[in-house]
Design a protein around this motif. Structure first.
Motif, PDB file in Angstrom:
ATOM      1  N   ARG A   1       9.629  -0.069 -15.235  1.00 20.07           N
ATOM      2  CA  ARG A   1       9.422  -1.223 -14.645  1.00 20.07           C
ATOM      3  C   ARG A   1       8.082  -1.268 -13.819  1.00 20.07           C
ATOM      4  O   ARG A   1       7.507  -2.339 -13.156  1.00 20.07           O
ATOM      5  CB  ARG A   1      10.224  -2.073 -13.810  1.00 20.07           C
ATOM      6  CG  ARG A   1      11.364  -2.762 -14.402  1.00 20.07           C
ATOM      7  CD  ARG A   1      12.567  -3.456 -13.653  1.00 20.07           C
ATOM      8  NE  ARG A   1      13.590  -3.821 -14.319  1.00 20.07           N
ATOM      9  CZ  ARG A   1      13.633  -5.177 -14.296  1.00 20.07           C
ATOM     10  NH1 ARG A   1      12.853  -5.674 -13.659  1.00 20.07           N
ATOM     11  NH2 ARG A   1      14.632  -5.841 -15.064  1.00 20.07           N
ATOM     12  N   GLY A   2       7.442  -0.110 -13.852  1.00 19.69           N
ATOM     13  CA  GLY A   2       6.135  -0.063 -13.074  1.00 19.69           C
ATOM     14  C   GLY A   2       6.214   0.123 -11.686  1.00 19.69           C
ATOM     15  O   GLY A   2       5.263  -0.011 -10.928  1.00 19.69           O
ATOM     16  N   ILE A   3       7.418   0.654 -11.161  1.00 16.61           N
ATOM     17  CA  ILE A   3       7.671   0.776  -9.754  1.00 16.61           C
ATOM     18  C   ILE A   3       7.456   2.027  -9.378  1.00 16.61           C
ATOM     19  O   ILE A   3       8.175   3.030  -9.957  1.00 16.61           O
ATOM     20  CB  ILE A   3       9.277   0.180  -9.311  1.00 16.61           C
ATOM     21  CG1 ILE A   3       9.279  -1.539  -9.600  1.00 16.61           C
ATOM     22  CG2 ILE A   3       9.589   0.424  -7.778  1.00 16.61           C
ATOM     23  CD1 ILE A   3      10.626  -1.888  -9.670  1.00 16.61           C
ATOM     24  N   ALA A   4       6.698   2.563  -8.413  1.00 15.93           N
ATOM     25  CA  ALA A   4       6.518   3.917  -8.006  1.00 15.93           C
ATOM     26  C   ALA A   4       7.868   4.355  -7.174  1.00 15.93           C
ATOM     27  O   ALA A   4       8.242   3.712  -6.312  1.00 15.93           O
ATOM     28  CB  ALA A   4       5.282   3.772  -7.012  1.00 15.93           C
TER      29      ALA A   4
ATOM     30  N   ILE B   1       0.927  -1.313  -0.156  1.00 14.73           N
ATOM     31  CA  ILE B   1      -0.126  -0.005  -0.197  1.00 14.73           C
ATOM     32  C   ILE B   1       0.872   1.413   0.072  1.00 14.73           C
ATOM     33  O   ILE B   1       0.168   2.433  -0.058  1.00 14.73           O
ATOM     34  CB  ILE B   1      -0.899  -0.099   1.184  1.00 14.73           C
ATOM     35  CG1 ILE B   1      -0.325   0.150   2.538  1.00 14.73           C
ATOM     36  CG2 ILE B   1      -1.843  -1.206   1.202  1.00 14.73           C
ATOM     37  CD1 ILE B   1      -1.034   0.224   3.885  1.00 14.73           C
ATOM     38  N   ALA B   2       2.299   1.035   0.144  1.00 21.41           N
ATOM     39  CA  ALA B   2       3.086   2.152   0.051  1.00 21.41           C
ATOM     40  C   ALA B   2       2.926   3.141  -1.321  1.00 21.41           C
ATOM     41  O   ALA B   2       2.661   2.514  -2.312  1.00 21.41           O
ATOM     42  CB  ALA B   2       4.534   1.984   0.028  1.00 21.41           C
ATOM     43  N   PRO B   3       2.555   4.313  -1.103  1.00 18.08           N
ATOM     44  CA  PRO B   3       2.506   5.146  -2.465  1.00 18.08           C
ATOM     45  C   PRO B   3       3.585   5.334  -3.244  1.00 18.08           C
ATOM     46  O   PRO B   3       3.538   5.049  -4.222  1.00 18.08           O
ATOM     47  CB  PRO B   3       2.220   6.577  -1.865  1.00 18.08           C
ATOM     48  CG  PRO B   3       1.664   6.470  -0.476  1.00 18.08           C
ATOM     49  CD  PRO B   3       2.356   5.335   0.114  1.00 18.08           C
ATOM     50  N   PHE B   4       4.789   5.176  -2.805  1.00 16.89           N
ATOM     51  CA  PHE B   4       6.016   5.080  -3.333  1.00 16.89           C
ATOM     52  C   PHE B   4       6.689   3.844  -2.712  1.00 16.89           C
ATOM     53  O   PHE B   4       6.884   3.531  -1.790  1.00 16.89           O
ATOM     54  CB  PHE B   4       7.049   6.275  -3.568  1.00 16.89           C
ATOM     55  CG  PHE B   4       6.477   7.380  -3.758  1.00 16.89           C
ATOM     56  CD1 PHE B   4       6.495   7.554  -5.253  1.00 16.89           C
ATOM     57  CD2 PHE B   4       5.848   8.587  -3.189  1.00 16.89           C
ATOM     58  CE1 PHE B   4       5.920   8.882  -5.836  1.00 16.89           C
ATOM     59  CE2 PHE B   4       5.555   9.737  -3.834  1.00 16.89           C
ATOM     60  CZ  PHE B   4       5.209   9.648  -5.088  1.00 16.89           C
ATOM     61  N   LYS B   5       7.271   3.083  -3.680  1.00 22.20           N
ATOM     62  CA  LYS B   5       7.925   1.742  -3.370  1.00 22.20           C
ATOM     63  C   LYS B   5       9.413   1.999  -2.935  1.00 22.20           C
ATOM     64  O   LYS B   5      10.079   1.457  -2.067  1.00 22.20           O
ATOM     65  CB  LYS B   5       7.911   0.911  -4.252  1.00 22.20           C
ATOM     66  CG  LYS B   5       6.599   0.366  -4.957  1.00 22.20           C
ATOM     67  CD  LYS B   5       5.481   0.125  -3.793  1.00 22.20           C
ATOM     68  CE  LYS B   5       4.214  -0.248  -4.362  1.00 22.20           C
ATOM     69  NZ  LYS B   5       3.185  -0.305  -3.460  1.00 22.20           N
ATOM     70  N   VAL B   6       9.817   3.073  -3.574  1.00 22.47           N
ATOM     71  CA  VAL B   6      11.426   3.286  -3.681  1.00 22.47           C
ATOM     72  C   VAL B   6      11.550   5.045  -3.273  1.00 22.47           C
ATOM     73  O   VAL B   6      10.710   5.717  -3.889  1.00 22.47           O
ATOM     74  CB  VAL B   6      11.964   3.008  -4.943  1.00 22.47           C
ATOM     75  CG1 VAL B   6      13.706   3.436  -4.895  1.00 22.47           C
ATOM     76  CG2 VAL B   6      11.844   1.666  -5.084  1.00 22.47           C
TER      77      VAL B   6
END
Length: 578
Positions: free
Chosen positions: A500-503, A469-474
Motif C-alpha cells: 500500500r506504499g506505507i513506509a 515527515i516520519a521516515p517510517f509511518k509504522v
C-alpha cells in the motif's frame, strides 16, 4: 524495510557531543553522524525524513507556480565581485582557488547565479512573472557551528527567486510565497510563526522569518497577546508613548561632575546615586563604514545593534575593542557620555523624554548628575534603538508583547532591484523601456526543519515524528520469531503495508522485546504494531500511537480497522489551518 538489514545504528547512551534535544535524538536514532565541525552525514533514516520534507516543499512550490532547477554549487568570484558581496560577505564565504588560480566560492546562497542566468534569457515583460527554485547543498563557514543540524556549516536549503515587472507584482509573488510557506510548515506538523525580520546580508526592503517555537531556539520572537503582530526581536518595535514634558528649565541646577571611582556599570552607578537604572544614560561606541558613533539609550534597556545599523544606514557595524577606544579616541570606557562628546551622537527616542539624568562625564572616575536633554546635549539623530522586552506595548494595537524562543526554518525577502541593477538584469516593458527586474528570494533550511520538528515532537523515550515527515509511518514488532505462525502473520502484514506504499520498519531482529520497544520509541514512527504469541492466539494485534494518545487491539483477520486508523493519522497530519 527489515530492521535486520537496515543500516540503523541506534545508540543507548547519550552522545557527549549533543547540545540540544534534536541533536541528541538524531544521533541516538541513527539519523546522522558528524564528519567535522558543522558537517554531518545523513544515514538512511535521516535521509528519509529529509526527503519527506523535500516532497512537501516541492508539492507546495509547484502548486504556487514555481519551477525547479538546479544551479552550480561552486560559483565564480566575478559574479560576487559584480554584486559587491565578495568582500562584504566576510569570512562565512568559503573561497576556493582552482588549478588556474581563478577564484571561486562554495555558494552560501544563489542570488548572483540566478540573476546571471535570468539576465541572459529574460528580455520582455511577457516572460514575467517568473519563480525558480532549487533544493541544494550550501556552505557557510560559521565561526561556531553548534546544535547539530540547527547551525551547521554545510546544509541543504530550498532557495527560490522571483522576478517581476514592478513592486506591486513583486508584492503578489511575495504574498504567494508567504502562503506557500505557511502550508509547507503546517503540513510538516510544526507550530510556527511568520514574523517580521531584518534582511541581513541578503539585503532588500522587507522580510519575514518562519520560526518554529521551541525552548532550545536561538532566536527570540516578540508577539502581541492581542493581535497578529509578531517580529524577531532584532526587528520588533514597541509602542513608546511620549511623556507630557515641559521644556527644559534653564534655572534648574547645572549638571555637576561627581567622583564615582570604580563605578563603570549601569547597576553600580544607579546604586551609587540611589536612582533607578532607567535614570542613567547608557553610552556605547560603535564603529561602522560611516565612522565612529556614540549611541545613547536609557540604562535599563539593551541596545539593538540591528536597529543602530539601520539608523546609520551602515553596511557593517561592530563594537571597537576597549583598547582602541582608549588609545585612538582618548575616551575612558565605563565613563562615556553625550555631554561635550567629540563623537557624532545617535540617541534612542526615549532619551529626550527623561527628566534630569546621570551619565558618564567622559572623564575617568566621574559621572555627571542633573543632565537635561536640550540644555546639556541634543542631536538630530533620534530613533528606536532598543530591544523590546516582555511587557512592552505592541506597535500595532497597544497590547502587551510576549517573548518566545524559536528556531528559524524559513526566510523570505523582498529584494527589489538590489541585484538586478548591479548585475544589469533588465527587461523591456510594454512601452519598450528598459527596466530592472524586481526580485524576491525565499529560503527553507530542509535539515533544520527536520531538527525543528524533533525539538517540538519528542518525549523522554525518543522522537514522536509528525506523520507526514516520519521516515517510517509504522513500526511492526515481531515478539516471537521462534513461532512460525506469528512470523508468518507478521510477514503477511509487512507485505500488505509495503504493497500500500506505507513506509514500515519491520523489527525482525533476534532481540528481547524490551530492546525492540525502546528502539521503536526512539525512532518515532507514529504507529507501533506489536504481535506476539499471546496476542496471536487472541486473534489481535496491539496498536499504539507513538504520542501515547491511543492504544487499541485490532483484529488480525480484518485489516479494515488498521487501514482506517492509518488514514486518520495521515488526514489529521495534513490539515492546514485556514
Amino acid at each position: 524495510m527489515r530492521f535486520s538489514r537496515m543500516y540503523l545504528p541506534t545508540l543507548k547512551e547519550e552522545p557527549a557531543e549533543a547540545e540540544v534535544i534534536s541533536h541528541r535524538l538524531m544521533l541516538r536514532a541513527g539519523m546522522v553522524r558528524r564528519l567535522a565541525a558543522g558537517i554531518y552525514s545523513y544515514l538512511p533514516m535521516g535521509l528519509m525524513a529529509l526527503r519527506n520534507v523535500e516532497a512537501i516543499i516541492r508539492q507546495e512550490m509547484n502548486r504556487a507556480g514555481a519551477q525547479e532547477l538546479l544551479l552550480p554549487a561552486v560559483q565564480p568570484a566575478e559574479l560576487w565581485q559584480e554584486s559587491g558581496r565578495w568582500d562584504f560577505y566576510g569570512k562565512e564565504l568559503l573561497r576556493i582557488t582552482d588549478r588556474h588560480q581563478r577564484n571561486f566560492c562554495f555558494g552560501p546562497t544563489h542570488e548572483e547565479v540566478i540573476t546571471d542566468l535570468v539576465r541572459h534569457e529574460v528580455r520582455s515583460y511577457r516572460q514575467l512573472p517568473l519563480n525558480l527554485y532549487q533544493i541544494q547543498t550550501k556552505f557557510r563557514d560559521e565561526i561556531r557551528p553548534r546544535f547539530g543540524l540547527m547551525r551547521g556549516r554545510e546544509f541543504i536549503m530550498k532557495d527560490a527567486y522571483s522576478f517581476d515587472v514592478d513592486d506591486a507584482a513583486a508584492g503578489i509573488s511575495y504574498q504567494g510565497m508567504r502562503e506557500a510557506y505557511s502550508r509547507i510548515f503546517s503540513l510538516c506538523g510544526l507550530d510556527f510563526r511568520a514574523v517580521e525580520a531584518d534582511s541581513g546580508a541578503i539585503g532588500g526592503s522587507f522580510s519575514h522569518e518562519f520560526v518554529v517555537l521551541a525552548e532550545s531556539g536561538e532566536d527570540a520572537v516578540a508577539s502581541c497577546q492581542a493581535c497578529a503582530y509578531a517580529a524577531n526581536v532584532e526587528k520588533a518595535e514597541g509602542r513608546f508613548a511620549a511623556a507630557d514634558k515641559c521644556a527644559a528649565d534653564a534655572a534648574a541646577p547645572a549638571a555637576a561632575a561627581v567622583a564615582t571611582p570604580d563605578r563603570e556599570s549601569v547597576e553600580s552607578v544607579a546604586a551609587f546615586f540611589k536612582v533607578d537604572p532607567g535614570a542613567i544614560l547608557k553610552s556605547m561606541i560603535f564603529e561602522s563604514d560611516r565612522g565612529f558613533c556614540l549611541v545613547v539609550v536609557p540604562g535599563d534597556r539593551e541596545v539593538n545593534e540591528i536597529k543602530v545599523k539601520a539608523a546609520l544606514g551602515a553596511e557593517w557595524l561592530e563594537i571597537p575593542a576597549p583598547s582602541r577606544i582608549a588609545d585612538e579616541l582618548g575616551l575612558p570606557v565605563g565613563y562615556l557620555g553625550p555631554v561635550d562628546t567629540v563623537l557624532p551622537l545617535l540617541v534612542d527616542r526615549q532619551v529626550p523624554e527623561l527628566e534630569a539624568v546621570v551619565c558618564g562625564a567622559n572623564r575617568h572616575g566621574f559621572h555627571l548628575q542633573g543632565v537635561i536633554w536640550g540644555r546639556d546635549f541634543s542631536c538630530n539623530k533620534v530613533a528606536d534603538l532598543v530591544q523590546v522586552r516582555a511587557g512592552d506595548r505592541c506597535p500595532r494595537c497597544g497590547g502587551l508583547l510576549q517573548i518566545d524562543r524559536g528556531i528559524e526554518v524559513g526566510h523570505i525577502f523582498k529584494l527589489g532591484t538590489k541585484y538586478s541593477e548591479k548585475l544589469k538584469a533588465t527587461f523591456l516593458d510594454q512601452e519598450g523601456q528598459e527596466r530592472p527586474l524586481v526580485m524576491g528570494c525565499y529560503g527553507i533550511g530542509v535539515g533544520r526543519t527536520v531538527a525543528a520538528a524533533i525539538e517540538q515532537h519528542y518525549d523522554e523515550n525518543g522522537i514522536c515524528f509528525p506523520y507526514a515527515i516520519a521516515p517510517f509511518k509504522v513500526a511492526l514488532l515481531n515478539l516471537d520469531l521462534k513461532s512460525a505462525e506469528v512470523t508468518a502473520a507478521c510477514e503477511a502484514l509487512y507485505a500488505e503495508l509495503e504493497g500500500r506504499g506505507i513506509a514500515v520498519l519491520y523489527d525482525d531482529r533476534n532481540e528481547r522485546p524490551g530492546v525492540k520497544f525502546k528502539d521503536a520509541d526512539l525512532i518515532g514512527a507514529p504507529l507501533r504494531l506489536t504481535l506476539g504469541r499471546k496476542s496471536f492466539e487472541r486473534g489481535i494485534i496491539e496498536a499504539r500511537l507513538r504520542d501515547g494518545s491511543s492504544n487499541a487491539e485490532l483484529p488480525l483477520a480484518d485489516r479494515a480497522p488498521l487501514w482506517s486508523l492509518l488514514a486518520e493519522l495521515a488526514a489529521d497530519d495534513s490539515r492546514i489551518p485556514s
